[in-house]
Scaffold this motif. Structure first.
Motif, PDB file in Angstrom:
ATOM      1  N   SER A  95       0.830  -1.212   0.000  1.00 14.57           N
ATOM      2  CA  SER A  95       0.000   0.000   0.000  1.00 14.57           C
ATOM      3  C   SER A  95       0.860   1.256   0.000  1.00 14.57           C
ATOM      4  CB  SER A  95      -0.914   0.018   1.232  1.00 14.57           C
ATOM      5  OG  SER A  95      -1.843  -1.021   1.169  1.00 14.57           O
ATOM      6  N   ILE A  96       1.914   1.242   0.811  1.00 13.32           N
ATOM      7  CA  ILE A  96       2.805   2.407   0.904  1.00 13.32           C
ATOM      8  C   ILE A  96       3.544   2.608  -0.418  1.00 13.32           C
ATOM      9  CG2 ILE A  96       4.784   3.406   2.119  1.00 13.32           C
ATOM     10  CD1 ILE A  96       3.863   1.714   4.592  1.00 13.32           C
ATOM     11  N   ILE A  97       4.030   1.505  -1.006  1.00 15.26           N
ATOM     12  CA  ILE A  97       4.727   1.601  -2.296  1.00 15.26           C
ATOM     13  C   ILE A  97       3.790   2.184  -3.360  1.00 15.26           C
ATOM     14  CG2 ILE A  97       5.794   0.283  -4.175  1.00 15.26           C
ATOM     15  CD1 ILE A  97       6.722  -1.747  -1.975  1.00 15.26           C
ATOM     16  N   LEU A  98       2.564   1.667  -3.425  1.00 17.73           N
ATOM     17  CA  LEU A  98       1.610   2.138  -4.437  1.00 17.73           C
ATOM     18  C   LEU A  98       1.280   3.618  -4.251  1.00 17.73           C
ATOM     19  CD1 LEU A  98      -0.909  -0.869  -4.566  1.00 17.73           C
ATOM     20  CD2 LEU A  98       0.882  -0.304  -6.220  1.00 17.73           C
ATOM     21  N   ALA A  99       1.035   4.023  -3.002  1.00 21.33           N
ATOM     22  CA  ALA A  99       0.693   5.428  -2.739  1.00 21.33           C
ATOM     23  C   ALA A  99       1.839   6.354  -3.141  1.00 21.33           C
ATOM     24  CB  ALA A  99       0.337   5.616  -1.272  1.00 21.33           C
ATOM     25  N   SER A 100       3.066   5.882  -2.972  1.00 18.13           N
ATOM     26  CA  SER A 100       4.232   6.697  -3.353  1.00 18.13           C
ATOM     27  C   SER A 100       4.339   6.850  -4.867  1.00 18.13           C
ATOM     28  CB  SER A 100       5.523   6.058  -2.826  1.00 18.13           C
ATOM     29  OG  SER A 100       5.916   4.954  -3.621  1.00 18.13           O
ATOM     30  N   MET A 101       3.615   5.984  -5.595  1.00 18.97           N
ATOM     31  CA  MET A 101       3.658   5.986  -7.061  1.00 18.97           C
ATOM     32  C   MET A 101       2.362   6.536  -7.664  1.00 18.97           C
ATOM     33  SD  MET A 101       5.590   2.320  -7.619  1.00 18.97           S
ATOM     34  CE  MET A 101       5.882   2.559  -9.378  1.00 18.97           C
ATOM     35  N   ASP A 102       1.725   7.412  -6.905  1.00 22.26           N
ATOM     36  CA  ASP A 102       0.520   8.125  -7.361  1.00 22.26           C
ATOM     37  C   ASP A 102      -0.701   7.237  -7.572  1.00 22.26           C
ATOM     38  OD1 ASP A 102       1.801  10.628  -7.327  1.00 22.26           O
ATOM     39  OD2 ASP A 102       2.662  10.265  -9.303  1.00 22.26           O
ATOM     40  N   VAL A 103      -0.767   6.121  -6.855  1.00 24.62           N
ATOM     41  CA  VAL A 103      -1.989   5.301  -6.832  1.00 24.62           C
ATOM     42  C   VAL A 103      -2.776   5.701  -5.582  1.00 24.62           C
ATOM     43  CG1 VAL A 103      -2.929   2.964  -6.638  1.00 24.62           C
ATOM     44  CG2 VAL A 103      -0.874   3.374  -8.020  1.00 24.62           C
ATOM     45  N   LYS A 104      -4.064   5.976  -5.748  1.00 29.92           N
ATOM     46  CA  LYS A 104      -4.914   6.294  -4.601  1.00 29.92           C
ATOM     47  C   LYS A 104      -5.248   4.977  -3.879  1.00 29.92           C
ATOM     48  CE  LYS A 104      -5.461  10.736  -5.485  1.00 29.92           C
ATOM     49  NZ  LYS A 104      -4.844  11.754  -4.628  1.00 29.92           N
ATOM     50  N   VAL A 105      -4.882   4.903  -2.605  1.00 32.99           N
ATOM     51  CA  VAL A 105      -5.033   3.646  -1.858  1.00 32.99           C
ATOM     52  C   VAL A 105      -5.950   3.837  -0.651  1.00 32.99           C
ATOM     53  CG1 VAL A 105      -3.827   1.841  -0.573  1.00 32.99           C
ATOM     54  CG2 VAL A 105      -2.712   2.901  -2.543  1.00 32.99           C
ATOM     55  N   ALA A 106      -6.955   2.987  -0.555  1.00 34.46           N
ATOM     56  CA  ALA A 106      -7.814   2.938   0.638  1.00 34.46           C
ATOM     57  C   ALA A 106      -7.624   1.564   1.251  1.00 34.46           C
ATOM     58  CB  ALA A 106      -9.278   3.179   0.272  1.00 34.46           C
ATOM     59  N   LYS A 107      -6.638   1.435   2.132  1.00 32.52           N
ATOM     60  CA  LYS A 107      -6.259   0.137   2.718  1.00 32.52           C
ATOM     61  C   LYS A 107      -7.215  -0.212   3.841  1.00 32.52           C
ATOM     62  CE  LYS A 107      -3.420  -3.353   3.826  1.00 32.52           C
ATOM     63  NZ  LYS A 107      -4.473  -4.312   4.199  1.00 32.52           N
ATOM     64  N   TYR A 299      -0.743  -2.849 -11.684  1.00 31.41           N
ATOM     65  CA  TYR A 299      -1.479  -3.401 -12.828  1.00 31.41           C
ATOM     66  C   TYR A 299      -2.985  -3.195 -12.660  1.00 31.41           C
ATOM     67  CZ  TYR A 299      -3.305  -7.061 -15.971  1.00 31.41           C
ATOM     68  OH  TYR A 299      -4.009  -7.765 -16.926  1.00 31.41           O
ATOM     69  N   VAL A 300      -3.528  -3.515 -11.488  1.00 27.72           N
ATOM     70  CA  VAL A 300      -4.984  -3.321 -11.307  1.00 27.72           C
ATOM     71  C   VAL A 300      -5.348  -1.835 -11.266  1.00 27.72           C
ATOM     72  CG1 VAL A 300      -5.363  -5.549 -10.170  1.00 27.72           C
ATOM     73  CG2 VAL A 300      -4.993  -3.522  -8.760  1.00 27.72           C
ATOM     74  N   ALA A 301      -4.378  -0.987 -10.898  1.00 28.18           N
ATOM     75  CA  ALA A 301      -4.621   0.455 -10.885  1.00 28.18           C
ATOM     76  C   ALA A 301      -4.591   1.052 -12.285  1.00 28.18           C
ATOM     77  CB  ALA A 301      -3.571   1.153 -10.019  1.00 28.18           C
ATOM     78  N   GLY A 302      -4.154   0.246 -13.274  1.00 29.75           N
ATOM     79  CA  GLY A 302      -4.066   0.739 -14.640  1.00 29.75           C
ATOM     80  C   GLY A 302      -2.801   1.532 -14.909  1.00 29.75           C
ATOM     81  N   LYS A 303      -1.803   1.395 -14.031  1.00 27.19           N
ATOM     82  CA  LYS A 303      -0.553   2.146 -14.185  1.00 27.19           C
ATOM     83  C   LYS A 303       0.607   1.264 -14.653  1.00 27.19           C
ATOM     84  CE  LYS A 303      -1.745   5.895 -11.011  1.00 27.19           C
ATOM     85  NZ  LYS A 303      -1.662   6.998 -11.984  1.00 27.19           N
ATOM     86  N   ALA A 304       0.314   0.025 -14.974  1.00 30.86           N
ATOM     87  CA  ALA A 304       1.309  -0.875 -15.568  1.00 30.86           C
ATOM     88  C   ALA A 304       0.596  -1.725 -16.613  1.00 30.86           C
ATOM     89  CB  ALA A 304       1.946  -1.772 -14.503  1.00 30.86           C
ATOM     90  N   VAL A 311       6.716  -4.707 -12.249  1.00 38.86           N
ATOM     91  CA  VAL A 311       7.943  -5.017 -11.500  1.00 38.86           C
ATOM     92  C   VAL A 311       9.015  -3.977 -11.807  1.00 38.86           C
ATOM     93  CG1 VAL A 311       9.895  -6.630 -11.399  1.00 38.86           C
ATOM     94  CG2 VAL A 311       7.566  -7.487 -11.147  1.00 38.86           C
ATOM     95  N   GLN A 312       9.211  -3.686 -13.079  1.00 39.70           N
ATOM     96  CA  GLN A 312      10.245  -2.715 -13.468  1.00 39.70           C
ATOM     97  C   GLN A 312       9.962  -1.334 -12.881  1.00 39.70           C
ATOM     98  OE1 GLN A 312      10.139  -3.105 -17.742  1.00 39.70           O
ATOM     99  NE2 GLN A 312      11.395  -4.966 -17.745  1.00 39.70           N
ATOM    100  N   LYS A 313       8.698  -0.923 -12.907  1.00 38.55           N
ATOM    101  CA  LYS A 313       8.331   0.400 -12.387  1.00 38.55           C
ATOM    102  C   LYS A 313       8.528   0.474 -10.865  1.00 38.55           C
ATOM    103  CE  LYS A 313       5.252   2.267 -15.866  1.00 38.55           C
ATOM    104  NZ  LYS A 313       4.771   1.523 -16.996  1.00 38.55           N
ATOM    105  N   VAL A 314       8.169  -0.600 -10.158  1.00 37.16           N
ATOM    106  CA  VAL A 314       8.345  -0.633  -8.702  1.00 37.16           C
ATOM    107  C   VAL A 314       9.834  -0.580  -8.355  1.00 37.16           C
ATOM    108  CG1 VAL A 314       8.078  -2.066  -6.624  1.00 37.16           C
ATOM    109  CG2 VAL A 314       6.158  -1.818  -8.215  1.00 37.16           C
ATOM    110  N   GLN A 315      10.627  -1.378  -9.044  1.00 38.89           N
ATOM    111  CA  GLN A 315      12.071  -1.395  -8.786  1.00 38.89           C
ATOM    112  C   GLN A 315      12.684  -0.011  -9.004  1.00 38.89           C
ATOM    113  OE1 GLN A 315      13.173  -4.613 -11.443  1.00 38.89           O
ATOM    114  NE2 GLN A 315      13.426  -6.052  -9.740  1.00 38.89           N
ATOM    115  N   GLN A 316      12.264   0.649 -10.071  1.00 38.62           N
ATOM    116  CA  GLN A 316      12.779   1.988 -10.367  1.00 38.62           C
ATOM    117  C   GLN A 316      12.412   2.985  -9.266  1.00 38.62           C
ATOM    118  OE1 GLN A 316      11.077   2.700 -14.225  1.00 38.62           O
ATOM    119  NE2 GLN A 316      12.535   1.337 -15.276  1.00 38.62           N
ATOM    120  N   ALA A 317      11.163   2.910  -8.783  1.00 41.54           N
ATOM    121  CA  ALA A 317      10.703   3.847  -7.750  1.00 41.54           C
ATOM    122  C   ALA A 317      11.459   3.639  -6.439  1.00 41.54           C
ATOM    123  CB  ALA A 317       9.204   3.681  -7.532  1.00 41.54           C
ATOM    124  N   ILE A 318      11.705   2.371  -6.076  1.00 41.04           N
ATOM    125  CA  ILE A 318      12.447   2.093  -4.837  1.00 41.04           C
ATOM    126  C   ILE A 318      13.894   2.554  -4.987  1.00 41.04           C
ATOM    127  CG2 ILE A 318      13.333   0.250  -3.336  1.00 41.04           C
ATOM    128  CD1 ILE A 318      10.683  -1.264  -3.857  1.00 41.04           C
TER     129      ILE A 318
END
Length: 340
Positions: A95-107, A299-304, A311-318
């Motif tokens: 959830s934290i990773i996704l929110a940092s990548m501009d995904v709106k998260v309601a955990k 992927y489910v957020a429509g951002k991959a 995977v590549q996008k997450v690795q880059q962000a971290i």
């Protein structure tokens, strides 16, 4: 309720409307513990139908406190729990990773029940606010892109089901209903599920309830996550179509890991692993499982485009430090609230 009970004991299944009425009675406190135990036991024994689950979820949603946000792009990463694997809080890290990548998260989540660390427990240990009111939650999504919805605050009617669930002591349909009853009405979800045989039914139920894109994941090692130790069974609901496939770390350019590398005994252990994951310094197994699940969230957020792209996008962000920077910013937000 007596009429409904007599029907299901005779082997009949409930229509969606009858299931709605039954669950509504339960949520209103109009069913006895004995009646609820009977209902849950019979349904568990013969299996739930899609119509029954749809009616049950509709009633739970009707009786919950809602988060007033109109956003079809919101993502949730709440699973069924109960896999008994004592892993760190993977979906919370995701959830934290996704929110940092501009995904709106309601955990959506709770304190530990059968696990070593619940999502609420580890967030407190990490110093991240648990938004206790819908107003706070809506504000957090707007300003920080993420809120944590503490289940008992939003599902107060569930207290009526507590004694029966505790008395029975085995998994019931409520374990499946929880992730489908998101207070922000998230239409995009990554749902870890303890038994893949329920996945198609849950996908069909969510389709009837208007979900857009959902992945239901079960690791063959017993994890209710996309696992890094081998094969994961995934059922996907996307734009009304339901498909099933499997995934392994190697399919995404990652290495297979070991379960023992991601197991914890306390919330503090879990928090330490999460912080290292967000920094990119955790052990390879922890990095792999967090990356795979975050990729699924993207992927489910429509951002991959797919899981490999995710995977590549997450690795880059971290690696870029974006994820850890976001994490420290929401920790600081808690401190500002305390001293405001």
């Amino acid at each position: 309720m007596k009429q409904i009970l007599s029907e299901i004991v005779e082997g009949k299944t409930l229509t969606e409307e009858a299931a709605f009425e039954a669950m509504n009675e339960i949520m209103q406190g109009n069913a006895t513990t004995g009646q609820l135990m009977s209902l849950l036991s019979v349904i568990r024994h013969r299996g739930e139908t899609v119509e029954e689950m749809t009616g049950f979820v509709r009633a739970m949603r009707a009786n919950m406190t809602k988060l007033e946000v109109e956003n079809d792009e919101i993502v949730d990463t709440c699973g069924t729990g109960g896999d008994g694997s004592s892993t760190f809080n993977i979906s919370t890290a995701v959830s934290i990773i996704l929110a940092s990548m501009d995904v709106k998260v309601a955990k959506h989540g709770n304190r530990k029940v059968s696990s070593k660390s619940g999502s609420a427990d580890v967030l407190e240990t990490l110093g991240i606010p648990i938004d206790t009111t819908p107003e706070e939650g809506a504000k957090a999504i707007s300003e920080k892109g993420m809120t944590f919805m503490f289940a008992p605050n939003y599902h107060q009617a569930m207290k009526h089901a507590g004694p029966a669930r505790q008395e029975l002591g085995f998994r019931t349909v409520f374990n499946l209903l929880g992730p489908m009853s998101n207070p922000a009405n998230a239409k995009r979800q990554l749902i870890g599920i303890y038994d893949t045989t329920y996945a198609e039914k849950m996908a069909e139920t969510l389709n009837k309830l208007g979900s857009k894109h959902v992945l239901l994941a079960t690791g063959r090692d017993g994890l209710d996550e996309i696992t890094m130790s081998g094969v994961t069974d995934i059922v996907e609901l996307k734009d009304g179509n339901i498909t099933r496939f499997t995934i392994e770390p190697e399919d995404l350019g990652l290495n297979t890991g070991q379960l023992k590398d991601i197991q914890i005994t306390t919330s503090t252990d879990s928090a330490q692993i999460i912080e290292k994951v967000l920094q990119g310094t955790a052990n390879e197994s922890a990095m792999t499982i967090a990356t795979m699940n975050a990729a699924a969230g993207l992927y489910v957020a429509g951002k991959a485009a797919d899981l490999k792209d995710g995977v590549q996008k997450v690795q880059q962000a971290i690696e870029a430090g974006t994820v850890y920077e976001y994490f420290t910013s929401i920790q600081e937000e808690k401190e500002r609230r305390q001293y405001a």
